[in-house]
Design a protein around this motif. Structure first.
Motif, PDB file in Angstrom:
ATOM      1  N   PHE A 223      28.518  50.082  64.575  1.00 15.25           N
ATOM      2  CA  PHE A 223      27.826  48.869  64.140  1.00 15.25           C
ATOM      3  C   PHE A 223      28.501  47.619  64.696  1.00 15.25           C
ATOM      4  O   PHE A 223      27.831  46.625  64.971  1.00 15.25           O
ATOM      5  N   VAL A 224      29.813  47.662  64.871  1.00 15.81           N
ATOM      6  CA  VAL A 224      30.514  46.558  65.534  1.00 15.81           C
ATOM      7  C   VAL A 224      29.973  46.399  66.953  1.00 15.81           C
ATOM      8  O   VAL A 224      29.673  45.277  67.401  1.00 15.81           O
ATOM      9  N   LEU A 225      29.796  47.497  67.665  1.00 13.43           N
ATOM     10  CA  LEU A 225      29.358  47.439  69.055  1.00 13.43           C
ATOM     11  C   LEU A 225      27.933  46.934  69.201  1.00 13.43           C
ATOM     12  O   LEU A 225      27.580  46.373  70.234  1.00 13.43           O
ATOM     13  N   GLN A 226      27.095  47.128  68.170  1.00 16.98           N
ATOM     14  CA  GLN A 226      25.723  46.601  68.267  1.00 16.98           C
ATOM     15  C   GLN A 226      25.524  45.367  67.400  1.00 16.98           C
ATOM     16  O   GLN A 226      24.404  44.885  67.244  1.00 16.98           O
ATOM     17  N   GLN A 227      26.630  44.859  66.822  1.00 14.05           N
ATOM     18  CA  GLN A 227      26.600  43.606  66.058  1.00 14.05           C
ATOM     19  C   GLN A 227      25.684  43.678  64.841  1.00 14.05           C
ATOM     20  O   GLN A 227      24.943  42.744  64.534  1.00 14.05           O
ATOM     21  N   LEU A 228      25.764  44.794  64.133  1.00 12.90           N
ATOM     22  CA  LEU A 228      25.066  44.985  62.871  1.00 12.90           C
ATOM     23  C   LEU A 228      26.074  44.757  61.743  1.00 12.90           C
ATOM     24  O   LEU A 228      27.251  45.091  61.874  1.00 12.90           O
ATOM     25  N   ASP A 229      25.640  44.216  60.619  1.00 13.65           N
ATOM     26  CA  ASP A 229      26.522  43.927  59.487  1.00 13.65           C
ATOM     27  C   ASP A 229      26.886  45.231  58.783  1.00 13.65           C
ATOM     28  O   ASP A 229      26.100  45.773  57.999  1.00 13.65           O
ATOM     29  N   TYR A 230      28.079  45.734  59.057  1.00 15.25           N
ATOM     30  CA  TYR A 230      28.448  47.059  58.559  1.00 15.25           C
ATOM     31  C   TYR A 230      28.775  47.065  57.067  1.00 15.25           C
ATOM     32  O   TYR A 230      28.775  48.131  56.448  1.00 15.25           O
ATOM     33  N   LEU A 231      29.040  45.908  56.478  1.00 19.19           N
ATOM     34  CA  LEU A 231      29.244  45.849  55.029  1.00 19.19           C
ATOM     35  C   LEU A 231      27.906  45.786  54.297  1.00 19.19           C
ATOM     36  O   LEU A 231      27.699  46.475  53.295  1.00 19.19           O
ATOM     37  N   ALA A 232      26.969  44.989  54.790  1.00 23.32           N
ATOM     38  CA  ALA A 232      25.633  44.943  54.196  1.00 23.32           C
ATOM     39  C   ALA A 232      24.951  46.299  54.296  1.00 23.32           C
ATOM     40  O   ALA A 232      24.152  46.676  53.422  1.00 23.32           O
ATOM     41  N   ALA A 249      36.895  49.529  66.064  1.00 15.97           N
ATOM     42  CA  ALA A 249      36.248  49.026  67.278  1.00 15.97           C
ATOM     43  C   ALA A 249      36.439  47.521  67.350  1.00 15.97           C
ATOM     44  O   ALA A 249      36.835  46.873  66.374  1.00 15.97           O
ATOM     45  N   GLU A 250      36.142  46.981  68.526  1.00 15.04           N
ATOM     46  CA  GLU A 250      36.173  45.530  68.705  1.00 15.04           C
ATOM     47  C   GLU A 250      35.002  45.119  69.583  1.00 15.04           C
ATOM     48  O   GLU A 250      34.511  45.908  70.391  1.00 15.04           O
ATOM     49  N   PHE A 251      34.558  43.877  69.388  1.00 11.72           N
ATOM     50  CA  PHE A 251      33.496  43.320  70.230  1.00 11.72           C
ATOM     51  C   PHE A 251      33.927  41.925  70.669  1.00 11.72           C
ATOM     52  O   PHE A 251      34.048  41.018  69.847  1.00 11.72           O
ATOM     53  N   ARG A 252      34.214  41.780  71.942  1.00 13.15           N
ATOM     54  CA  ARG A 252      34.698  40.523  72.497  1.00 13.15           C
ATOM     55  C   ARG A 252      33.833  40.149  73.704  1.00 13.15           C
ATOM     56  O   ARG A 252      34.190  40.415  74.849  1.00 13.15           O
ATOM     57  N   PRO A 253      32.674  39.531  73.437  1.00 13.20           N
ATOM     58  CA  PRO A 253      31.755  39.196  74.531  1.00 13.20           C
ATOM     59  C   PRO A 253      32.344  38.122  75.441  1.00 13.20           C
ATOM     60  O   PRO A 253      33.173  37.310  75.020  1.00 13.20           O
ATOM     61  N   ASN A 254      31.929  38.142  76.684  1.00 16.17           N
ATOM     62  CA  ASN A 254      32.415  37.153  77.648  1.00 16.17           C
ATOM     63  C   ASN A 254      31.279  36.792  78.601  1.00 16.17           C
ATOM     64  O   ASN A 254      30.123  37.155  78.366  1.00 16.17           O
ATOM     65  N   GLY A 255      31.593  36.099  79.659  1.00 17.00           N
ATOM     66  CA  GLY A 255      30.558  35.680  80.597  1.00 17.00           C
ATOM     67  C   GLY A 255      30.013  36.792  81.471  1.00 17.00           C
ATOM     68  O   GLY A 255      29.026  36.582  82.193  1.00 17.00           O
ATOM     69  N   ARG A 256      30.623  37.961  81.418  1.00 15.66           N
ATOM     70  CA  ARG A 256      30.191  39.069  82.265  1.00 15.66           C
ATOM     71  C   ARG A 256      29.445  40.154  81.493  1.00 15.66           C
ATOM     72  O   ARG A 256      28.496  40.737  82.011  1.00 15.66           O
ATOM     73  N   THR A 257      29.902  40.487  80.273  1.00 20.62           N
ATOM     74  CA  THR A 257      29.278  41.589  79.530  1.00 20.62           C
ATOM     75  C   THR A 257      29.136  41.243  78.054  1.00 20.62           C
ATOM     76  O   THR A 257      29.913  40.454  77.506  1.00 20.62           O
ATOM     77  N   GLY A 258      28.150  41.878  77.433  1.00 23.00           N
ATOM     78  CA  GLY A 258      27.922  41.727  76.002  1.00 23.00           C
ATOM     79  C   GLY A 258      27.641  43.079  75.382  1.00 23.00           C
ATOM     80  O   GLY A 258      28.291  44.072  75.708  1.00 23.00           O
ATOM     81  N   GLY A 271      32.325  45.597  74.048  1.00 21.39           N
ATOM     82  CA  GLY A 271      32.468  46.438  72.871  1.00 21.39           C
ATOM     83  C   GLY A 271      33.265  47.683  73.210  1.00 21.39           C
ATOM     84  O   GLY A 271      32.899  48.428  74.124  1.00 21.39           O
ATOM     85  N   ARG A 272      34.359  47.903  72.474  1.00 15.17           N
ATOM     86  CA  ARG A 272      35.236  49.056  72.779  1.00 15.17           C
ATOM     87  C   ARG A 272      35.671  49.732  71.481  1.00 15.17           C
ATOM     88  O   ARG A 272      35.959  49.058  70.493  1.00 15.17           O
ATOM     89  N   PHE A 273      35.737  51.050  71.503  1.00 17.70           N
ATOM     90  CA  PHE A 273      36.338  51.783  70.395  1.00 17.70           C
ATOM     91  C   PHE A 273      37.855  51.655  70.500  1.00 17.70           C
ATOM     92  O   PHE A 273      38.408  51.697  71.604  1.00 17.70           O
ATOM     93  N   ARG A 274      38.504  51.518  69.341  1.00 17.25           N
ATOM     94  CA  ARG A 274      39.950  51.339  69.334  1.00 17.25           C
ATOM     95  C   ARG A 274      40.593  52.259  68.303  1.00 17.25           C
ATOM     96  O   ARG A 274      39.957  52.746  67.374  1.00 17.25           O
ATOM     97  N   SER A 275      41.888  52.474  68.467  1.00 14.95           N
ATOM     98  CA  SER A 275      42.654  53.229  67.494  1.00 14.95           C
ATOM     99  C   SER A 275      42.706  52.450  66.183  1.00 14.95           C
ATOM    100  O   SER A 275      42.585  51.213  66.175  1.00 14.95           O
TER     101      SER A 275
END
Length: 352
Positions: A223-232, A249-258, A271-275
């Motif tokens: 849900f982080v990767l698709q920007q959905l409210d995972y608590l709601a 996971a983390e989502f850090r959009p920039n000028g190249r990718t979203g 958007g990347r999966f993380r430990s």
């Protein structure tokens, strides 16, 4: 046995199984997991190095042996997983070649036979889960509509409805089989599956007639990767959440990718999966909300990270989960100020 809090820590073994010790047999990997502090394991039912699904379906003796091998190390099975077989219940032709890799050679290149094999696997999992005394099962829904998620040109009228009608038709007999075994089917809502968010899950649920076994495996990372409210999402579907992957996971959009990732490898995506602990997921809030709503199943580490070594991730995961488990309060925090119950006094306080 009744539990008054979320159970854990547990670990999904799929990302760790391998051909070398300690990852090559169930007793070996159990010793390894227990040594890290885990109390439960989620077993990938397709991995013959660890588990024989067909044998478990037919033999109580084998199931007792598996349970005993884990018990020697203080472990229990949290759920069996049929993620790969569930994926094959429904496959769009565009994905036939890559999906064949999940199937035995005898049914590769034969989509109808592959689907029949996958459905049979799910039904074996109902019997195996019942023999093992499990109440939840982890899987994927498969996908027929996924290539048309964000289409150009626009989707023709009725395309999505036809896809979900067929998906439901394939899953209803499986859900009924799990119902007969007393086991919840927990779909991991996930990109690449037709059940990819809350709206798509609801479309499916409508078509399986709100089936009581059509439940959810909650994994906030997707849900982080698709920007959905995972608590709601927990507020909306908590009564259907019967399994839980603890994955960061983390989502850090920039000028190249979203959100879509720009066809980049994992390290270069926004958007990347993380430990566990290295991403942005608010696990304090998640554990609190799941506890509040009465989730008493397992908290299972699913480790996927494009940076950290898996063994380090596994070692850090058990204490991380343990630190987030909440002992449920047995009385209200302000009981000390309670003034008793007196109906007449209550009426006087209200001026009645």
């Amino acid at each position: 046995m009744a539990h008054n809090s979320i159970q854990g820590p547990a670990i999904f073994l799929a990302q760790f199984a391998g051909d070398t010790a300690p990852f090559n047999t169930l007793p070996n990997i159990a010793r390894w997991a227990a040594g890290l502090g885990y109390k439960g394991v989620q077993i990938p039912s397709w991995d013959g190095r660890l588990f024989n699904l067909a044998r478990a379906a037919e033999s109580q003796t084998y199931c007792d042996e598996v349970t005993g091998q884990l018990a020697e190390h203080g472990l229990v099975i949290t759920e069996l997983s049929t993620h790969l077989q569930g994926q094959l219940v429904a496959v769009h032709p565009a994905y036939d070649l890559p999906m064949d890799g999940f199937a035995p050679e005898a049914v590769r290149g034969k989509p109808a036979e592959r689907t029949a094999w996958a459905i049979a696997q799910l039904k074996l999992a109902t019997q195996a889960s019942q023999r093992l005394g499990l109440t939840s099962h982890a899987t994927f829904s498969g996908a027929l509509a996924w290539p048309y998620l964000y289409p150009w040109p626009q989707r023709p009228a009725g395309l999505v409805e036809a896809a979900f009608d067929e998906l439901a038709k394939r899953w209803l007999p499986i859900l009924d089989a799990f119902d007969g075994a007393g086991v919840d089917v927990c779909y991991e809502v996930h990109p690449g599956e037709d059940l990819c968010d809350g709206a798509s899950y609801e479309m499916f649920l409508d078509r399986v007639h709100q089936h009581p076994r059509a439940c959810l495996l909650y994994d906030p990372s997707h849900f982080v990767l698709q920007q959905l409210d995972y608590l709601a999402y927990i507020d909306l579907y908590h009564d259907r959440i019967k399994a839980f992957h603890v994955k960061d996971a983390e989502f850090r959009p920039n000028g190249r990718t979203g959100v879509y990732g720009g066809f980049q490898k994992w390290q270069d995506r926004a958007g990347r999966f993380r430990s566990l602990g290295d991403g942005q997921v608010d696990f304090r809030a998640i554990f609190s909300k799941l506890t509040q709503y009465g989730y008493r199943g397992w908290a299972v580490l699913e480790w996927e990270c494009c940076i950290k070594h898996p063994e380090q991730g596994a070692a850090e995961g058990a204490p991380f989960i343990q630190d987030h488990l909440i002992r449920v309060a047995e009385r209200a925090f302000d009981d000390f100020a309670a003034s008793g119950t007196d109906a007449a006094a209550n009426r006087r306080m209200l001026g009645l």
